[in-house]
Design an enzyme around this catalytic site. Structure first.
Site, mmCIF file in Angstrom:
data_model
loop_
_atom_site.group_PDB
_atom_site.id
_atom_site.type_symbol
_atom_site.label_atom_id
_atom_site.label_comp_id
_atom_site.label_asym_id
_atom_site.label_seq_id
_atom_site.Cartn_x
_atom_site.Cartn_y
_atom_site.Cartn_z
ATOM 1 N N GLN A 1 -21.125 49.920 24.061
ATOM 2 C CA GLN A 1 -20.377 50.561 25.125
ATOM 3 C C GLN A 1 -19.641 51.807 24.637
ATOM 4 O O GLN A 1 -19.388 51.977 23.446
ATOM 5 C CB GLN A 1 -19.368 49.568 25.726
ATOM 6 C CG GLN A 1 -19.993 48.497 26.607
ATOM 7 C CD GLN A 1 -20.826 47.500 25.862
ATOM 8 O OE1 GLN A 1 -20.688 47.324 24.666
ATOM 9 N NE2 GLN A 1 -21.713 46.823 26.581
ATOM 10 N N GLY B 1 -32.038 44.367 15.446
ATOM 11 C CA GLY B 1 -30.941 43.424 15.638
ATOM 12 C C GLY B 1 -30.306 43.573 17.000
ATOM 13 O O GLY B 1 -30.762 44.337 17.851
ATOM 14 N N GLN C 1 -29.606 44.773 25.725
ATOM 15 C CA GLN C 1 -29.570 43.821 26.837
ATOM 16 C C GLN C 1 -29.549 44.512 28.184
ATOM 17 O O GLN C 1 -30.120 44.018 29.152
ATOM 18 C CB GLN C 1 -28.333 42.923 26.689
ATOM 19 C CG GLN C 1 -28.393 42.056 25.463
ATOM 20 C CD GLN C 1 -27.009 41.653 24.999
ATOM 21 O OE1 GLN C 1 -26.012 42.276 25.323
ATOM 22 N NE2 GLN C 1 -26.955 40.594 24.218
ATOM 23 N N ARG D 1 -10.659 44.799 27.822
ATOM 24 C CA ARG D 1 -9.643 43.947 27.193
ATOM 25 C C ARG D 1 -10.292 43.382 25.936
ATOM 26 O O ARG D 1 -11.275 42.643 26.005
ATOM 27 C CB ARG D 1 -9.206 42.827 28.139
ATOM 28 C CG ARG D 1 -8.236 41.854 27.504
ATOM 29 C CD ARG D 1 -7.827 40.706 28.418
ATOM 30 N NE ARG D 1 -7.141 39.689 27.614
ATOM 31 C CZ ARG D 1 -7.742 38.623 27.087
ATOM 32 N NH1 ARG D 1 -9.028 38.393 27.311
ATOM 33 N NH2 ARG D 1 -7.057 37.781 26.340
ATOM 34 N N ALA D 2 -9.741 43.741 24.787
ATOM 35 C CA ALA D 2 -10.416 43.463 23.524
ATOM 36 C C ALA D 2 -10.620 41.973 23.296
ATOM 37 O O ALA D 2 -9.739 41.151 23.569
ATOM 38 C CB ALA D 2 -9.626 44.065 22.360
ATOM 39 N N GLU E 1 -14.835 44.572 31.062
ATOM 40 C CA GLU E 1 -15.019 43.308 30.355
ATOM 41 C C GLU E 1 -13.726 42.583 29.998
ATOM 42 O O GLU E 1 -12.733 43.217 29.626
ATOM 43 C CB GLU E 1 -15.765 43.562 29.037
ATOM 44 C CG GLU E 1 -17.168 44.115 29.219
ATOM 45 C CD GLU E 1 -17.906 44.145 27.899
ATOM 46 O OE1 GLU E 1 -18.935 43.461 27.801
ATOM 47 O OE2 GLU E 1 -17.437 44.824 26.967
ATOM 48 N N GLU F 1 -18.574 41.102 30.909
ATOM 49 C CA GLU F 1 -18.428 39.784 30.307
ATOM 50 C C GLU F 1 -17.077 39.227 30.731
ATOM 51 O O GLU F 1 -16.073 39.936 30.702
ATOM 52 C CB GLU F 1 -18.485 39.857 28.780
ATOM 53 C CG GLU F 1 -19.851 40.202 28.242
ATOM 54 C CD GLU F 1 -19.841 40.363 26.743
ATOM 55 O OE1 GLU F 1 -18.754 40.311 26.134
ATOM 56 O OE2 GLU F 1 -20.925 40.548 26.167
#
Length: 605
Positions: A174, A195, A217, A447-448, A480, A502
């Site tokens: 992101q 990966g 993704q 938001r970490a 997220e 997420e």
């Protein structure tokens, strides 16, 4: 960031093994030609405030500071300087370094510009083809053991690239835009070894060859031209892209719109001879393809003398004084502490950041507030919440804003928001859009979930983005991990093209996310009062690793109204860490087990 993508099998010619699945993320990081423009008009409302009384207290223009590094083809030691910056920034995910690497028009050979955190690379021509790198502009993930899911906060803009082996590697996550680029070859979006990788954004770019997302993704590509597109994992979205694959969601998972309803490209710095100017691209409707392919791009141009060139350490009061004088703002790379909001009151104001200039509001302030005026352009900076809770971090328009801005909307582009990660931060609502017709074009509001100052209450942030204004368009919306709703949409006639989400990993238990009688807060909630809304290519993922028994009822919630329509939705349980019961409202199959297979809804209602 996303902990476990669907395994990707590489083309048989690669000789590589399929990508496996990882169990945890987070703390693992610690281990590991310009004359044609001379006559362009300057908008009257963007001109310096000669009408203001008395001498101007603050000058426009000036040098760009020590962290803007400018090269021309005769500069000695370019590769060594690129390597020096990369060494500092490669793994400095929450560091304080900020850099802009700018290349004057011309041709450069034998370079490999590796781009680390908080680093922007850009050409200084009017067209990408004015500045050619015969070499590579590389993002890989060696610093994180081949995992690209944390390759945030970096960018490439306004350059032509002729890759050494025919394909350039840009393995990002992101907040890493690829704008106004011309790749004379292919583009590989995965890290070496194929990966994990978790999403990104391309706009106003031409890739002559094939784009290979491989393990990415999800991805959003807007108003561009590509030779071809290789594959899709969960959610690949295209709008206004020549050469895009046809609509086929969910298999392959392509969401394809022929055009983008409204777009206006990000402002950019360029050289007109020896004079720095900022180009302001014009608005397009039903846009398709690049803006720069056929001669001089359309738009207006401002000299740097009409900008207050801000340096880290300057006060919010000084920035506001510059704006009050009629100057625009150019934020040079660094960190800016604000004891009050930057207040934008004038139509057509430009605030342009270089090298991920970062605004930190102190003592609960809002970082930026915009009045209900036409044509404001906010672009290219990061807002990092402070330790004292801010009610909001960015406000576009005051509450109740109602003016019609359809002819000249405000744009918010590559403006990223972070709560926690670099240290404790809190904000009730990160981004509030009150002004009508605003275009939010590529944002990551986060938001970490890892770093310093991270915990369910430590970096409390209930709401990510709230849209109150009517006729707002979001193109490339990444939001997220918020404690409650990630997106709340109250305005009429809103539209979103591509959404990646997420839910918060760190919810301690089911009770912590209970929303009345509903299990969990939707990632994207359209208010019950809304009668017209539309979204294309929206995805929500859960990874409740603190309590894997948590159930999220749905990813999306919206009123059952004939004018509220969604296309190509998905929810995914990552490795079975929590589950969704439905996709939208009470529609869609539940996720189950540990197989990380999306549950999809092609059309709703």
């Amino acid at each position: 960031m996303t902990p476990s993508p669907t395994p990707f099998s590489t083309p048989s010619s690669s000789g590589r093994s399929p990508v496996g699945r990882r169990a945890v993320l987070g703390a693992a990081a610690a281990v590991a030609s310009a004359p044609a423009l001379a006559g362009l008009a300057t908008p009257a409302s963007a001109a310096p405030a000669s009408r203001s009384k008395g001498p101007r207290a603050l000058p426009g223009g000036g040098d760009l500071g020590p962290n803007v590094i400018v090269f021309d083809p005769s500069t000695p030691g370019i590769q060594a300087k690129l390597d020096e910056v990369f060494k500092k920034q490669e793994s400095a995910q929450f560091g304080t370094g900020r850099y802009a690497l700018l290349f004057k028009p011309g041709s450069y050979s034998g370079l490999n510009a590796q781009i680390g955190f908080y680093t922007s690379i850009a050409g200084l021509g009017l067209s990408p083809d004015d500045t050619t790198i015969n070499g590579d502009i590389t993002v890989d993930a060696g610093w994180f053991n081949g995992n690209a899911t944390q390759n945030f906060w970096r960018s490439a803009e306004n350059l032509a690239v002729v890759p050494v082996n025919g394909t350039n590697r840009w393995a990002v996550a992101q907040a890493a835009p690829f704008r106004r680029m011309h790749v004379r070859g292919g583009l590989n979006l995965s890290p070496d070894g194929y990966g994990w990788a978790s999403g990104g954004y391309i706009a106003d770019s031409r890739i002559d060859g094939q784009v290979g997302p491989y393990s990415q993704q999800q991805w959003y590509t807007r108003d561009s031209a590509i030779g071809s597109w290789l594959n899709g994992v969960w959610n690949m979205v295209f709008s206004g892209v020549e050469g895009a694959p046809g609509q086929s969601f969910p298999n392959p998972p392509y969401t394809t719109l022929d055009t983008t309803p409204v777009s206006r490209e990000k402002p950019f710095l360029y050289l007109n001879g020896s004079e720095y100017r900022v180009f302001l691209p014009e608005k397009r409707t039903n846009a398709r393809g690049v803006t720069w392919g056929n001669g001089t791009p359309r738009g207006t141009s401002l000299p740097l003398t009409q900008f207050y060139v801000a340096k880290p350490g300057v006060s919010a009061a000084t920035l506001n004084e510059a704006l009050a004088q009629g100057l625009q703002l150019l934020l040079t790379p660094g960190i800016y502490h604000l004891d009050r909001p930057i207040q934008v009151n004038r139509a057509n104001t430009v605030i342009l950041g270089l090298g991920y200039a970062t605004l930190i509001p102190d003592n609960g302030a809002t970082a930026v507030k915009v009045a209900d005026v036409d044509g404001v352009r906010l672009a290219g900076f990061l807002i990092d919440a402070g330790p004292v809770n801010s009610a909001t971090l960015l406000e576009v328009g005051p509450a109740g804003a109602s003016a019609d801005h359809s002819a000249n909307p405000t744009t918010v582009q590559d403006v990223f928001i972070r709560i926690g990660g670099a240290g404790p931060g809190k904000a009730t609502t990160s981004m509030v859009i009150n002004s009508r017709h605003t275009i939010v074009d590529h944002t990551w509001v986060w938001r970490a979930d890892h770093g310093d100052g991270v915990g369910w209450e430590t970096n409390r942030a209930d709401y990510g983005v709230r849209v109150n204004g009517d006729d707002v368009l979001a193109t490339g919306l990444f939001v997220e991990h918020f404690n409650k709703y990630d997106v709340q949409w109250y305005g009429q006639r809103g539209r979103t093209i591509f959404f990646q989400n997420e839910k918060a990993y760190d919810a301690p238990n089911q009770a912590a996310i209970q929303n009345g009688s509903i299990k969990g807060y939707a990632a994207y909630k359209v208010a019950d009062s809304v009668t017209t809304h539309e979204g294309w290519g929206l995805g929500s993922y859960c990874y409740y690793n603190v309590d894997p028994s948590i159930v999220q009822h749905h990813g999306f919630a919206a009123p059952n109204a004939s004018g509220v329509k969604f296309h190509n939705l998905l929810v995914v349980s990552l490795g079975g860490q929590g589950q969704y019961e439905r996709v939208i409202n009470d529609t869609g199959s539940p996720t189950s087990g540990t197989s990380t297979v999306p549950s999809t809804v092609v059309s709703y209602p």
